[in-house]
Design a protein around this motif. Structure first.
Motif, PDB file in Angstrom:
ATOM      1  N   ASN A  24      28.437  40.684  40.026  1.00  0.00           N
ATOM      2  CA  ASN A  24      29.210  40.555  41.491  1.00  0.00           C
ATOM      3  C   ASN A  24      30.503  40.036  41.190  1.00  0.00           C
ATOM      4  O   ASN A  24      30.809  39.135  40.404  1.00  0.00           O
ATOM      5  CB  ASN A  24      28.289  39.393  42.212  1.00  0.00           C
ATOM      6  CG  ASN A  24      27.076  39.960  42.811  1.00  0.00           C
ATOM      7  OD1 ASN A  24      26.846  41.047  43.150  1.00  0.00           O
ATOM      8  ND2 ASN A  24      26.120  38.915  43.052  1.00  0.00           N
ATOM      9  N   SER A  25      31.415  40.758  41.771  1.00  0.00           N
ATOM     10  CA  SER A  25      33.003  40.434  41.309  1.00  0.00           C
ATOM     11  C   SER A  25      33.063  38.972  41.274  1.00  0.00           C
ATOM     12  O   SER A  25      32.837  38.217  42.334  1.00  0.00           O
ATOM     13  CB  SER A  25      33.658  41.292  42.580  1.00  0.00           C
ATOM     14  OG  SER A  25      35.122  40.983  42.153  1.00  0.00           O
ATOM     15  N   GLY A  26      33.682  38.531  40.521  1.00  0.00           N
ATOM     16  CA  GLY A  26      34.146  37.220  40.250  1.00  0.00           C
ATOM     17  C   GLY A  26      33.126  36.191  39.650  1.00  0.00           C
ATOM     18  O   GLY A  26      33.284  34.840  39.635  1.00  0.00           O
ATOM     19  N   ARG A  27      32.007  36.779  39.439  1.00  0.00           N
ATOM     20  CA  ARG A  27      30.821  35.958  38.808  1.00  0.00           C
ATOM     21  C   ARG A  27      30.996  35.673  37.389  1.00  0.00           C
ATOM     22  O   ARG A  27      31.541  36.645  36.745  1.00  0.00           O
ATOM     23  CB  ARG A  27      29.621  36.524  39.324  1.00  0.00           C
ATOM     24  CG  ARG A  27      29.227  36.725  40.918  1.00  0.00           C
ATOM     25  CD  ARG A  27      29.035  35.151  41.446  1.00  0.00           C
ATOM     26  NE  ARG A  27      27.777  34.521  40.872  1.00  0.00           N
ATOM     27  CZ  ARG A  27      26.420  34.142  41.364  1.00  0.00           C
ATOM     28  NH1 ARG A  27      26.322  34.806  42.414  1.00  0.00           N
ATOM     29  NH2 ARG A  27      25.570  33.624  40.615  1.00  0.00           N
ATOM     30  N   THR A  55      33.543  34.636  32.917  1.00  0.00           N
ATOM     31  CA  THR A  55      33.812  35.116  34.412  1.00  0.00           C
ATOM     32  C   THR A  55      34.588  36.119  34.706  1.00  0.00           C
ATOM     33  O   THR A  55      35.549  36.424  34.004  1.00  0.00           O
ATOM     34  CB  THR A  55      34.491  33.797  35.187  1.00  0.00           C
ATOM     35  OG1 THR A  55      33.765  32.444  34.929  1.00  0.00           O
ATOM     36  CG2 THR A  55      34.602  34.109  36.443  1.00  0.00           C
ATOM     37  N   ASP A  56      34.021  36.983  35.293  1.00  0.00           N
ATOM     38  CA  ASP A  56      34.703  38.224  35.536  1.00  0.00           C
ATOM     39  C   ASP A  56      36.092  38.076  36.217  1.00  0.00           C
ATOM     40  O   ASP A  56      36.313  37.216  37.410  1.00  0.00           O
ATOM     41  CB  ASP A  56      33.795  39.283  36.861  1.00  0.00           C
ATOM     42  CG  ASP A  56      34.439  40.384  37.291  1.00  0.00           C
ATOM     43  OD1 ASP A  56      34.896  40.826  36.372  1.00  0.00           O
ATOM     44  OD2 ASP A  56      34.299  40.829  38.271  1.00  0.00           O
ATOM     45  N   GLY A  57      36.693  38.652  35.671  1.00  0.00           N
ATOM     46  CA  GLY A  57      38.461  38.559  35.932  1.00  0.00           C
ATOM     47  C   GLY A  57      39.205  37.214  35.342  1.00  0.00           C
ATOM     48  O   GLY A  57      40.400  37.010  35.413  1.00  0.00           O
ATOM     49  N   ASP A  61      37.402  37.413  29.838  1.00  0.00           N
ATOM     50  CA  ASP A  61      37.142  38.770  30.121  1.00  0.00           C
ATOM     51  C   ASP A  61      38.283  39.715  29.730  1.00  0.00           C
ATOM     52  O   ASP A  61      39.267  39.798  30.370  1.00  0.00           O
ATOM     53  CB  ASP A  61      37.239  38.808  31.814  1.00  0.00           C
ATOM     54  CG  ASP A  61      36.641  40.188  32.433  1.00  0.00           C
ATOM     55  OD1 ASP A  61      36.285  41.171  31.526  1.00  0.00           O
ATOM     56  OD2 ASP A  61      36.418  40.164  33.684  1.00  0.00           O
ATOM     57  N   ALA A  62      37.947  40.499  28.809  1.00  0.00           N
ATOM     58  CA  ALA A  62      39.051  41.369  28.057  1.00  0.00           C
ATOM     59  C   ALA A  62      39.652  42.620  29.035  1.00  0.00           C
ATOM     60  O   ALA A  62      40.577  43.094  28.588  1.00  0.00           O
ATOM     61  CB  ALA A  62      38.428  42.057  26.918  1.00  0.00           C
ATOM     62  N   ASP A  63      38.832  42.950  29.780  1.00  0.00           N
ATOM     63  CA  ASP A  63      39.192  44.117  30.986  1.00  0.00           C
ATOM     64  C   ASP A  63      40.211  43.215  32.066  1.00  0.00           C
ATOM     65  O   ASP A  63      40.553  44.151  32.956  1.00  0.00           O
ATOM     66  CB  ASP A  63      38.282  44.758  31.454  1.00  0.00           C
ATOM     67  CG  ASP A  63      37.498  44.430  32.443  1.00  0.00           C
ATOM     68  OD1 ASP A  63      37.194  43.133  32.603  1.00  0.00           O
ATOM     69  OD2 ASP A  63      36.645  45.316  33.197  1.00  0.00           O
ATOM     70  N   ARG A  64      40.221  42.116  32.055  1.00  0.00           N
ATOM     71  CA  ARG A  64      40.967  41.258  33.138  1.00  0.00           C
ATOM     72  C   ARG A  64      40.676  41.355  34.558  1.00  0.00           C
ATOM     73  O   ARG A  64      40.397  40.056  34.966  1.00  0.00           O
ATOM     74  CB  ARG A  64      42.644  41.736  32.991  1.00  0.00           C
ATOM     75  CG  ARG A  64      43.055  41.618  31.394  1.00  0.00           C
ATOM     76  CD  ARG A  64      43.750  40.427  31.251  1.00  0.00           C
ATOM     77  NE  ARG A  64      44.236  40.597  29.860  1.00  0.00           N
ATOM     78  CZ  ARG A  64      43.914  39.741  28.853  1.00  0.00           C
ATOM     79  NH1 ARG A  64      43.448  38.700  29.141  1.00  0.00           N
ATOM     80  NH2 ARG A  64      44.844  40.225  27.649  1.00  0.00           N
TER      81      ARG A  64
END
Length: 111
Positions: A24-27, A55-57, A61-64
């Motif tokens: 889930n985006s941002g989780r 955390t996503d983003g 998080d290496a893909d930013r």
């Protein structure tokens, strides 16, 4: 949710890349690595490594961007304690869990 590694086998001291997708985006994702008891490596101990969260983003998080995919890095033990071990990676986010395995390759002997 799925979790994968960028390689199936790592040299001691190398950096493993973990990819958790379908997040889930941002989780946040909690990563836990353990040696399988059936293949603990040359030290004979099924080690449990310190868990970590990304955390996503967020930081780590290496893909930013917050895009439902978390790319995390982990340093394979350089001391050789996990050499020859089969390791299990568990990624958890809320009530969702994904598991994969990878190994720590034996050191190459150079003469």
């Amino acid at each position: 949710m799925t979790v994968t590694t960028d390689r199936l086998d790592y040299v001691p001291g190398s950096t493993a890349t973990f990819i958790a997708a379908g997040v889930n985006s941002g989780r946040s994702i909690r990563f836990q690595i353990v040696d399988l008891a059936s293949a603990p490596g040359i030290n004979g101990i099924a080690d449990v490594y310190a868990p970590f969260k990304v955390t996503d983003g967020g930081t780590g998080d290496a893909d930013r961007p917050a895009n439902g995919t978390v790319v995390a890095k982990w340093q394979v033990p350089a001391d050789g304690s996990a050499t020859g071990a089969k390791l299990q990676l568990t990624a958890t986010s809320g009530s969702r869990t994904a598991i994969t395995t990878f190994s720590d390759a034996p050191n190459k002997i150079v003469s």
